[in-house]
Design a protein around this motif. Structure first.
Motif, PDB file in Angstrom:
ATOM      1  N   LYS A  19       0.836  -1.206   0.000  1.00 26.96           N
ATOM      2  CA  LYS A  19       0.000   0.000   0.000  1.00 26.96           C
ATOM      3  C   LYS A  19       0.871   1.256   0.000  1.00 26.96           C
ATOM      4  CE  LYS A  19      -3.723   2.134   2.655  1.00 26.96           C
ATOM      5  NZ  LYS A  19      -3.411   3.023   3.752  1.00 26.96           N
ATOM      6  N   LEU A  20       1.898   1.279   0.853  1.00 25.78           N
ATOM      7  CA  LEU A  20       2.788   2.445   0.930  1.00 25.78           C
ATOM      8  C   LEU A  20       3.549   2.637  -0.379  1.00 25.78           C
ATOM      9  CD1 LEU A  20       4.081   1.863   4.547  1.00 25.78           C
ATOM     10  CD2 LEU A  20       2.792   3.871   3.768  1.00 25.78           C
ATOM     11  N   ARG A  21       3.983   1.527  -0.992  1.00 24.19           N
ATOM     12  CA  ARG A  21       4.702   1.619  -2.273  1.00 24.19           C
ATOM     13  C   ARG A  21       3.782   2.197  -3.343  1.00 24.19           C
ATOM     14  NH1 ARG A  21       4.536  -1.588  -6.507  1.00 24.19           N
ATOM     15  NH2 ARG A  21       3.722  -3.404  -5.402  1.00 24.19           N
ATOM     16  N   MET A  26       5.562   4.042  -6.730  1.00 24.52           N
ATOM     17  CA  MET A  26       6.821   3.367  -7.033  1.00 24.52           C
ATOM     18  C   MET A  26       6.544   1.923  -7.432  1.00 24.52           C
ATOM     19  SD  MET A  26       9.331   4.766  -3.997  1.00 24.52           S
ATOM     20  CE  MET A  26      10.859   4.255  -4.788  1.00 24.52           C
ATOM     21  N   THR A  27       7.381   1.408  -8.322  1.00 25.44           N
ATOM     22  CA  THR A  27       7.302  -0.005  -8.686  1.00 25.44           C
ATOM     23  C   THR A  27       8.180  -0.809  -7.725  1.00 25.44           C
ATOM     24  OG1 THR A  27       9.203   0.091 -10.171  1.00 25.44           O
ATOM     25  CG2 THR A  27       7.031   0.596 -11.131  1.00 25.44           C
ATOM     26  N   GLN A  34      16.466   1.322  -4.933  1.00 25.25           N
ATOM     27  CA  GLN A  34      16.796   2.163  -3.780  1.00 25.25           C
ATOM     28  C   GLN A  34      17.466   1.350  -2.670  1.00 25.25           C
ATOM     29  OE1 GLN A  34      16.539   5.586  -3.253  1.00 25.25           O
ATOM     30  NE2 GLN A  34      16.255   5.552  -5.461  1.00 25.25           N
ATOM     31  N   LEU A  35      16.996   0.127  -2.468  1.00 27.21           N
ATOM     32  CA  LEU A  35      17.627  -0.739  -1.468  1.00 27.21           C
ATOM     33  C   LEU A  35      19.051  -1.092  -1.892  1.00 27.21           C
ATOM     34  CD1 LEU A  35      14.605  -3.055  -0.621  1.00 27.21           C
ATOM     35  CD2 LEU A  35      15.777  -1.538   0.991  1.00 27.21           C
ATOM     36  N   GLU A  67      12.697   4.797   5.227  1.00 23.84           N
ATOM     37  CA  GLU A  67      13.306   5.977   4.590  1.00 23.84           C
ATOM     38  C   GLU A  67      12.835   6.116   3.142  1.00 23.84           C
ATOM     39  OE1 GLU A  67      17.558   5.813   4.640  1.00 23.84           O
ATOM     40  OE2 GLU A  67      17.682   5.887   6.823  1.00 23.84           O
ATOM     41  N   ILE A  68      12.917   5.030   2.392  1.00 24.83           N
ATOM     42  CA  ILE A  68      12.559   5.058   0.964  1.00 24.83           C
ATOM     43  C   ILE A  68      11.101   5.452   0.781  1.00 24.83           C
ATOM     44  CG2 ILE A  68      12.237   3.590  -1.074  1.00 24.83           C
ATOM     45  CD1 ILE A  68      14.721   1.956   0.015  1.00 24.83           C
TER      46      ILE A  68
END
Length: 84
Positions: A19-21, A26-27, A34-35, A67-68
């Motif tokens: 849900k947050l992504r 963001m995909t 990013q990780l 963070e991301i």
């Protein structure tokens, strides 16, 4: 040794991560990139397992994901309840 948070069928942060992504537009590939920039060796397959609740997330990975996704831990764990 890196500590992990065990996810199970009845309690998982996977749905919240998905849900947050999506809210961040963001995909999964973008999250993984990013990780990887933060020196985590994670594939899209492993990230997909995080969202499906079948991968036990390292606490360091959780910190990076917060963070991301520009969120806090309360939001990541929102709606989860332990079995009483």
């Amino acid at each position: 040794m890196a500590q992990k948070l065990k996810q199970s069928d009845d309690i998982s942060i996977g749905d919240n991560l998905r849900k947050l992504r999506n809210e961040a537009n963001m995909t999964q590939e973008q999250i993984v990139a990013q990780l990887q920039l933060r020196n985590f060796s994670i594939s899209r397959s492993i990230y997909s397992q995080m969202e499906s609740g079948t991968y036990n997330i390292r606490i360091s990975e959780l910190i990076a994901l917060a963070e991301i996704l520009h969120t806090d831990y309360n939001t990541i764990f929102k709606g989860l309840d332990y079995n009483k």
